[in-house]
Structure formats: structure tokens, C-alpha cells
Write a protein that holds these residues in place. Structure first.
Motif, PDB file in Angstrom:
ATOM      1  N   ARG A 121       0.839  -1.197   0.000  1.00  0.00           N
ATOM      2  CA  ARG A 121       0.000   0.000   0.000  1.00  0.00           C
ATOM      3  C   ARG A 121       0.875   1.248   0.000  1.00  0.00           C
ATOM      4  O   ARG A 121       2.005   1.235   0.468  1.00  0.00           O
ATOM      5  N   SER A 150     -16.427  -2.858  -0.893  1.00  0.00           N
ATOM      6  CA  SER A 150     -15.904  -2.368   0.394  1.00  0.00           C
ATOM      7  C   SER A 150     -15.681  -3.487   1.411  1.00  0.00           C
ATOM      8  O   SER A 150     -14.977  -3.306   2.392  1.00  0.00           O
ATOM      9  N   ASN A 153     -11.947  -7.230   0.954  1.00  0.00           N
ATOM     10  CA  ASN A 153     -10.732  -7.513   1.725  1.00  0.00           C
ATOM     11  C   ASN A 153     -11.005  -8.271   3.024  1.00  0.00           C
ATOM     12  O   ASN A 153     -10.151  -9.004   3.506  1.00  0.00           O
ATOM     13  N   TRP A 176      -6.577  -5.330  10.356  1.00  0.00           N
ATOM     14  CA  TRP A 176      -7.435  -4.616   9.417  1.00  0.00           C
ATOM     15  C   TRP A 176      -6.661  -3.476   8.769  1.00  0.00           C
ATOM     16  O   TRP A 176      -5.894  -2.832   9.474  1.00  0.00           O
ATOM     17  N   PRO A 177      -6.759  -3.167   7.489  1.00  0.00           N
ATOM     18  CA  PRO A 177      -7.654  -3.841   6.541  1.00  0.00           C
ATOM     19  C   PRO A 177      -7.014  -4.968   5.738  1.00  0.00           C
ATOM     20  O   PRO A 177      -7.749  -5.750   5.179  1.00  0.00           O
ATOM     21  N   ASN A 178      -5.678  -5.101   5.706  1.00  0.00           N
ATOM     22  CA  ASN A 178      -5.150  -6.097   4.765  1.00  0.00           C
ATOM     23  C   ASN A 178      -3.755  -6.638   5.077  1.00  0.00           C
ATOM     24  O   ASN A 178      -2.901  -6.725   4.198  1.00  0.00           O
ATOM     25  N   GLU A 285      -5.625   8.178   7.762  1.00  0.00           N
ATOM     26  CA  GLU A 285      -6.311   7.985   6.470  1.00  0.00           C
ATOM     27  C   GLU A 285      -6.341   9.342   5.784  1.00  0.00           C
ATOM     28  O   GLU A 285      -7.055  10.237   6.223  1.00  0.00           O
ATOM     29  N   SER A 317     -10.072   2.708   5.210  1.00  0.00           N
ATOM     30  CA  SER A 317      -8.869   1.952   4.874  1.00  0.00           C
ATOM     31  C   SER A 317      -7.631   2.598   5.502  1.00  0.00           C
ATOM     32  O   SER A 317      -6.696   2.949   4.831  1.00  0.00           O
TER      33      SER A 317
ATOM     34  N   ASP B 197      -8.089   1.364  -5.537  1.00  0.00           N
ATOM     35  CA  ASP B 197      -8.050   0.479  -4.378  1.00  0.00           C
ATOM     36  C   ASP B 197      -8.735   1.223  -3.236  1.00  0.00           C
ATOM     37  O   ASP B 197      -9.236   2.330  -3.426  1.00  0.00           O
ATOM     38  N   THR B 198      -8.777   0.597  -2.063  1.00  0.00           N
ATOM     39  CA  THR B 198      -9.540   1.233  -0.979  1.00  0.00           C
ATOM     40  C   THR B 198      -8.928   2.553  -0.545  1.00  0.00           C
ATOM     41  O   THR B 198      -9.584   3.361   0.100  1.00  0.00           O
ATOM     42  N   ASP B 199      -7.667   2.811  -0.907  1.00  0.00           N
ATOM     43  CA  ASP B 199      -7.047   4.087  -0.569  1.00  0.00           C
ATOM     44  C   ASP B 199      -7.390   5.192  -1.568  1.00  0.00           C
ATOM     45  O   ASP B 199      -7.043   6.343  -1.332  1.00  0.00           O
TER      46      ASP B 199
END
Lengths: 322, 322
Positions: A121, A150, A153, A176-178, A285, A317, B197-199
Motif C-alpha cells: 500500500r 468495500s 478484503n 485490518w484492513p489487509n 487515512e 482503509s 483500491d480502498t485508498d
């Protein structure tokens, strides 16, 4: 030659016992010399193959690097993800997966022994030592509206966590989240992208980096002091093909559930496998930075956090410092 | 040779008057014979270039097919979309754009004279006759959360509609969510995909098919009786480079507005350019089929429709029969 190679690998791989060169030669309608040549080639490629007079050949150890033929055999037992693109080296499996999507209509898997530009990420570098981990991207093409993504994941992280717990008896947790952790050390990270338009999702591309056979020394050498591998936790070398099979099975199961069920159905299980409860952590975030405690996960996958001064925040996220 | 070609096109294209071979040759430090050779090549590629003794050369008409050099000159004046990938033929500009994204960090444009597999929404075939239209995909890489994308098409459709009205004095209307019509005939369709992506959104890929120079006979020949072109509506041949410049300018303006402003700021303008009011139409979105009248557009881009029996429906991206 290559057709024989594939067939000979199949013959040997599907048999646990010795199988005679004569038998394989008759079955494939070729000479025993050809069989011998191909087996020498396989040994050269990293297969351990024992040969005994009057008994024949037997694979005693698979090569540490991915072999397209064996991946094909393992994935042929799967329902959705039964097609693989295997490469010795890629910039990243995620980028290769993206470029294959245009040509490939089915769902598929991309595997590589090594990534030169593996990324997590926020474009963070992801170390992908050659032959030491599962560097994979899976591509799925569901017919679902964007908003359903949503919770994707959440289903996938449960699939990964379950493999570790069920097949290797390791007490791992979901961050969380991945991410998947053992204690305070990262075992696996994954990253889900989608290609979508307003009519829905055209493709999901989920990149998974799973540490399999790195040693503590190998992690220290690349400065990954907060990482762990299945080898370190389990205590013995992990067969990557076995692991791949377990993982794809688990992902297919949870993906099918994701398609038809709301997250609420697995919410309690998910929460029980999550590592972030009862801890004050830093959540980031975008521009939102909160120090607080996670108190719940919403049905849409959002995390509810209560800050130190009692404010309630919802994160889609966040990046979490542990 | 190719470097001279590019420089000679620039010299000629940037001058409205005759320019002497001697002058170009001195400027580029090459022989007049070279200039003559390149100009013959350009004529062969479809440029109309007049030459007069003692005066020199002058482009009197640009080729009907895209020339990378001229596209470069036109786009070099733009702020964001100033890089182009030009191909004589592609399966679809959208697929080519997708595959370039992996290598190209900037925003960019893909243009082709012809698409062999042009597609509209729901994978419907989109006819892309060679050299007759603008078959283009633009790729933008904003840093925005996914939910913001729900109004992207509204800003872009306004950009396209404005070009037609402002520069060609044609009374065109927007058919929500992503078509431009003149009367009851389609002039342009577009389709926005994103990689996310979720970001957030990693890339927007917006494919635009705009009918420029097709004749009524050419549409009839491919069975496109409900289509029209700018040539048909405007009455004279459209210069594709001029059109491209106008369109990219308008898109950049509305895209910048999209990044910083809510849809509510352009809502009244958008509604006034929309063709679906005061008509009972059939709306289809997934399994939802409604016969009714559109009464409003929400701030999130959703269309509000009242059905014949008085029920209120919200559509994110319906297919509308007109």
C-alpha cells in the motif's frame, strides 16, 4: 520435447511410488532414452528425482521455484482460479496481471519466483526474495456493483488467516484492513485493486505477498525486522505448491461467500480473528490522523475508532501503526 | 530522417504563409534535397502541400489520419493532457490506454484512426470508421477517494457538450449518464473506467467516441440510423486537430473544476443541457426496470425518476431508451 516434459512431470507428480521408465515410455509412446533425457533436464531445473534399478523414478523433492506444469496440475483441481501465468521474474505480479486482463476473459492467477518492483500500500516497497515467498496476484471478474467491493478484503483476509491456522496450526491474526500477523510480526500483506465503471466492477486484481521460507537471517539482511515467515513460525520448510493449493481453495470459498452473503454473516468470526482490539493505536487515512481504540467494524467494512478525547471516527482503509 | 520529418512538419504547421525550402534547410542545417524528399513523403502520407517558385511550401490541408507530430504540437499547449500515444489502428483505445498505464506515470491521451473492437457500455459494439471520428481515451491520475468518481461523467459530458455548442454552434444535449445527442441522434458516447483500491483512485480511463466526419450514407451503410456526425450537423468537413484542441481544453477545464468543486456548483447548467426532462422513458439498471419521468439529479450524480405509478427511484447509471 516440451510436451513430453509436461507429461512426464504429470506421471511422476501424480504417483507417490516409483514409476518405471518403461511404463512412462509406453504410455507416452516414446523411447526410454527420451524419458531419461527429460528426467536429467528436470533434475537440472531443481527437481530431486531418485532412480532405482527395476523400480524406476520418483520425485523426492519439488524444485523451490515455480514450475508451470505443477502449478497447472494443482490449479486444475480448483473451480474458478484454475488458470495460471507463471514467470521466473516480474516487475510485480500486480502489473503483469493488469496487462493480461485485456487478453484473458477467465479468472486467473499470476505467480512469480521474484519481483523486482514489488509494492505494498501507498507504493511502499515490498521485498520479494527469489523463491522464498508466494508472490501472487489473482484476477476475478464478478458482476457486482462497486459499493459491494468495500467488504472484499474482509472475506479474503479471513481466507488467508484460516489457511495459516488450519493447515499450519499457527496462531495468526488479521490486522485490518489487509495484513496478516503472527504476534507483532507481519506474515502477509495484500492489496486489492479494481477496474470498474459506473455499471459495476469489471475486474478485481488482488496482489498477495506471503512470506513462506525466509529465515530470520534473510529478513535481517534486508532490514525486515518486523517480518516473519511460515518457515520461522512452523519450524520446517514449507512446500509452496501445497500452500498454494490450500490458499486458492480457501480464497475460492470465501470469494463465493462474498458474492452472495453480506459481511454481517462473517462479522463475528472476522472480529475474533482481528488483532487491533483493546489497544490504543495511531490511525491515518489521508489527512485524518487519530490516536484511539478500534471498537467495531461496520457492515460496510468501515472501522469505528474512538479517539482519546472520546470522538467517534469511521475509517475506510486507514494505515495503522502497531 | 524522422527527426527532420518532425521538424519540417513543425516549421510548416506553425506558419500560415509560404515558407522557403532554403529557410527550412538553413534552420535545420540540412540540404534542400533532404527537405524536398521529406515533403514528398508527407504528401504521400496525405498532407496537401503547395509549392510555389520563389515562395516555398505551405500546408493547405492536413491529412485525414492522425499524425503524431501535429498531435504533439496541439497537445503541447495543454496543461495536463499534453502527451499522446497515436496509433493507426488498435483493438480499442481503452485497452491500449489500460496497458500503457503501467509504464506511464503522467496523464496522457490515446488516439487512433480506427478501432477494430471499439466498445460502448455493456460491451456493445461501437463503430469506429477509419479516419472519420475521434476515437480517444484519456488517462488521468488524480488523488481522490472512490466516492468522488460518481460525478466525474457529469463534468465531462458538460465539457463535450460545450465544445459542440460554443465552437460549432450546434444545439446538442446531454443524455445522462454519458451520451451527447443532437435531436434524437447520437453524436458522441463516452465511458469512464477507473483503477482503484480502498485508498483511492489510481487512474481514470475515459474513452470517448465522437462522430466527426461520417456522412449520412456512411452511417446507413453500417446500420447506424440513430447516429449523427459533426459534419452532418455543421455542414462542412471538421478539422480533427482543431476539434481535438477544443475538446482537450474543455475537458481540462471541467476536470480541474471536478477536482475542487462539488457537482452542485454546475448542477443548474448541467440540468439545462440535459435532454431527458418531461419525457416518459424506460430506465434499466441491472434488474431494475422503470417506466417513468426523470425529475432531478442528486448532488452525488444519481438520477431521480418517478415511475408511472408514482414511485420514486434513484439510478446510478441507468440505460435509457429514447
Amino acid at each position: 520435447m516440451s510436451k513430453f516434459k509436461s507429461e512426464i512431470i504429470k506421471c511422476l507428480y501424480k504417483n507417490d511410488e516409483y514409476i518405471s521408465g518403461q511404463y512412462i515410455a509406453e504410455k507416452l509412446n516414446c523411447s526410454r532414452v527420451t524419458i531419461k533425457k527429460v528426467i536429467d533436464q528436470l533434475k537440472h531445473e531443481g527437481f530431486n528425482i531418485e532412480s532405482q534399478t527395476n523400480k524406476g523414478y520418483k520425485i523426492t523433492q519439488l524444485p523451490p521455484l515455480w514450475q508451470q506444469e505443477i502449478v497447472n496440475i494443482e490449479l486444475s483441481k480448483q473451480k474458478i482460479l484454475n488458470k495460471a501465468y507463471v514467470q521466473p521474474q516480474v516487475d510485480s505480479t500486480q502489473l503483469l496481471a493488469r496487462s493480461i486482463i485485456n487478453e484473458e476473459h477467465d479468472d486467473f492467477v499470476v505467480l512469480s519466483d521474484e519481483q523486482t518492483k514489488g509494492r505494498g500500500r501507498f507504493n511502499r516497497e515490498w521485498s520479494s526474495i527469489k523463491g522464498k515467498g508466494l508472490w501472487m496476484s489473482i484476477v476475478l471478474k464478478p458482476h457486482i456493483p462497486i459499493h459491494k467491493m468495500s467488504t472484499f478484503n474482509l472475506f479474503i483476509s479471513l481466507a488467508i488467516q484460516e489457511v495459516v491456522e488450519k493447515h499450519y496450526q499457527i496462531n495468526s491474526k488479521i490486522k485490518w484492513p489487509n495484513d496478516i500477523y503472527v504476534g507483532e510480526q507481519k506474515l502477509c500483506g495484500f492489496l486489492t485493486e479494481m477496474i470498474a465503471d459506473t455499471d459495476g466492477v469489471n475486474a478485481i486484481i488482488c496482489g498477495i505477498g506471503f512470506n513462506l521460507n525466509q529465515t530470520r537471517e534473510e529478513f535481517d539482511k534486508v532490514g525486515q525486522h518486523r517480518a516473519t515467515s511460515l518457515l520461522i513460525e512452523h519450524g520446517s520448510t514449507i512446500d509452496p505448491y501445497q500452500f498454494l493449493k490450500y490458499l486458492i481453495e480457501a480464497i475460492e470459498k470465501r470469494y463465493n461467500q462474498f458474492l452472495v452473503s453480506p459481511f454481517s454473516e462473517i462479522k463475528d468470526t472476522y472480529k475474533s480473528k482481528s488483532m487491533i482490539w483493546n489497544r490504543t493505536l495511531n490511525y491515518t487515512e489521508g489527512n485524518k490522523k487519530v490516536k484511539g481504540r478500534a471498537i467495531d467494524i461496520q457492515d460496510n467494512g468501515f472501522l469505528t475508532v474512538i479517539s482519546e478525547d472520546g470522538e467517534i471516527y469511521q475509517f475506510m482503509s486507514a494505515d495503522i501503526d502497531i
